[in-house]
Design a protein around this motif. Structure first.
Motif, mmCIF file in Angstrom:
data_model
loop_
_atom_site.group_PDB
_atom_site.id
_atom_site.type_symbol
_atom_site.label_atom_id
_atom_site.label_comp_id
_atom_site.label_asym_id
_atom_site.label_seq_id
_atom_site.Cartn_x
_atom_site.Cartn_y
_atom_site.Cartn_z
ATOM 1 N N VAL A 99 25.798 54.265 55.550
ATOM 2 C CA VAL A 99 26.367 55.165 55.184
ATOM 3 C C VAL A 99 26.987 53.304 54.271
ATOM 4 O O VAL A 99 27.155 52.552 53.040
ATOM 5 N N VAL A 100 28.057 52.579 55.568
ATOM 6 C CA VAL A 100 29.266 52.193 55.370
ATOM 7 C C VAL A 100 28.178 50.428 55.170
ATOM 8 O O VAL A 100 29.017 50.000 53.939
ATOM 9 N N ASN A 101 26.979 49.616 55.174
ATOM 10 C CA ASN A 101 26.386 48.798 55.594
ATOM 11 C C ASN A 101 25.992 48.994 53.929
ATOM 12 O O ASN A 101 25.639 47.977 53.115
ATOM 13 N N THR A 102 25.222 50.453 53.412
ATOM 14 C CA THR A 102 25.097 50.512 52.676
ATOM 15 C C THR A 102 25.874 50.475 51.027
ATOM 16 O O THR A 102 25.917 49.717 49.724
ATOM 17 N N VAL A 103 26.851 50.789 51.188
ATOM 18 C CA VAL A 103 27.977 50.567 50.173
ATOM 19 C C VAL A 103 28.447 49.483 50.407
ATOM 20 O O VAL A 103 28.441 48.600 48.986
ATOM 21 N N GLY A 104 28.859 49.196 51.039
ATOM 22 C CA GLY A 104 28.610 47.431 51.090
ATOM 23 C C GLY A 104 28.094 46.121 50.598
ATOM 24 O O GLY A 104 28.695 45.436 49.797
ATOM 25 N N SER A 105 26.943 46.681 50.903
ATOM 26 C CA SER A 105 25.757 45.784 50.451
ATOM 27 C C SER A 105 25.794 46.057 49.028
ATOM 28 O O SER A 105 25.401 44.188 48.198
ATOM 29 N N GLN A 106 26.158 47.416 48.636
ATOM 30 C CA GLN A 106 25.445 47.389 46.895
ATOM 31 C C GLN A 106 26.587 46.929 45.949
ATOM 32 O O GLN A 106 27.016 46.549 44.768
ATOM 33 N N SER A 163 27.358 52.434 44.640
ATOM 34 C CA SER A 163 26.974 52.405 45.680
ATOM 35 C C SER A 163 26.662 53.432 45.822
ATOM 36 O O SER A 163 26.170 53.930 47.525
ATOM 37 N N ILE A 164 27.937 54.277 46.918
ATOM 38 C CA ILE A 164 27.657 55.592 47.337
ATOM 39 C C ILE A 164 26.829 56.543 46.863
ATOM 40 O O ILE A 164 26.629 56.581 48.075
#
Length: 232
Positions: free
Chosen positions: A163-170, A216-217
């Motif tokens: 989740v941290v990686n996806t939120v950061g990327s988005q 993003s979340i």
């Protein structure tokens, strides 16, 4: 006593119901299921053991013989440390500096740029955290990762890291896209003079920030929802 044809002995199927027709067979591997419930025992061909593919639901056919890390390639290990650590440090500095300087911004366009650049730093900071913790977990497990792979994949820590990686990327992606659009719009209106910071522009920026972070979340969390497990 239940009798079964000899052809059903050692055929990887529990025909007797208690597993006795598959005992002492050399052509199969018994997955590490609950041995107290014979009906849950599963068998796979011996050729499927250590073949690089998981055939048992508990991954036991590969965990007893493999010797690999979470991050297999040494270049990826090195990159995770070299990119993750500086990303945390430098983006952390940028976040503190931009937040402090936000109060001194005079025009709405400058405030918009400052907010979006700060959001990009937030996204890069989160991706840096992901790389740093991924490299740290790789060190923690060492070459015994196979023994803990199933436990790790279904853990809340693994999900949280994803989740941290996806939120950061988005966040970085959305922020850079909106920043590019706003700058293109300003270039097309070269003769316009940037206006001062107004309440309306602050509300609009707050909406944009909420949209970027919220979207993003949502994108990061949707794959973890039970109703979408088969989709992702």
């Amino acid at each position: 006593e239940n009798c079964v044809p000899y052809s059903k002995v050692c055929n990887l199927i529990d025909d007797c119901g208690d597993g006795t027709d598959e005992v002492n067979c050399t052509n199969h591997f018994v997955c590490n299921t609950n041995t107290n419930t014979p009906f849950s025992i599963s068998y796979i061909p011996i050729s499927s053991v250590c073949d690089g593919q998981f055939d048992c639901l508990d991954l036991s056919d590969e965990s007893s013989c493999c010797d690999r890390n979470l991050i297999k390639d040494m270049s990826l290990k090195t990159s995770s440390w070299l990119i993750g650590t500086p990303s945390i440090v430098f983006n952390g500095i940028i976040l503190v500096r931009n937040t402090y300087r936000m109060k001194s911004v005079k025009t709405s366009s400058a405030l918009s740029d400052k907010v979006l650049i700060t959001l990009i730093s937030v996204g890069d900071f989160l991706v840096g955290l992901y790389l740093f913790f991924l490299a740290s977990i790789d060190v923690y497990f060492g070459n015994s990762f196979c023994l803990k792979e199933f436990e790790w994949l279904v853990s809340s820590h693994c999900s949280a890291l994803g989740v941290v990686n996806t939120v950061g990327s988005q966040i970085s992606l959305f922020s850079m896209t909106i920043l590019s659009i706003t700058r293109f719009y300003r270039i097309s209106r070269r003769l316009s003079i940037p206006g001062p910071v107004k309440k309306k522009s602050c509300v609009m920026l707050a909406f944009i920030v909420a949209f970027i972070v919220g979207s993003s979340i949502v994108i990061a969390v949707i794959p973890l929802m039970p109703s979408f497990e088969e989709t992702f």
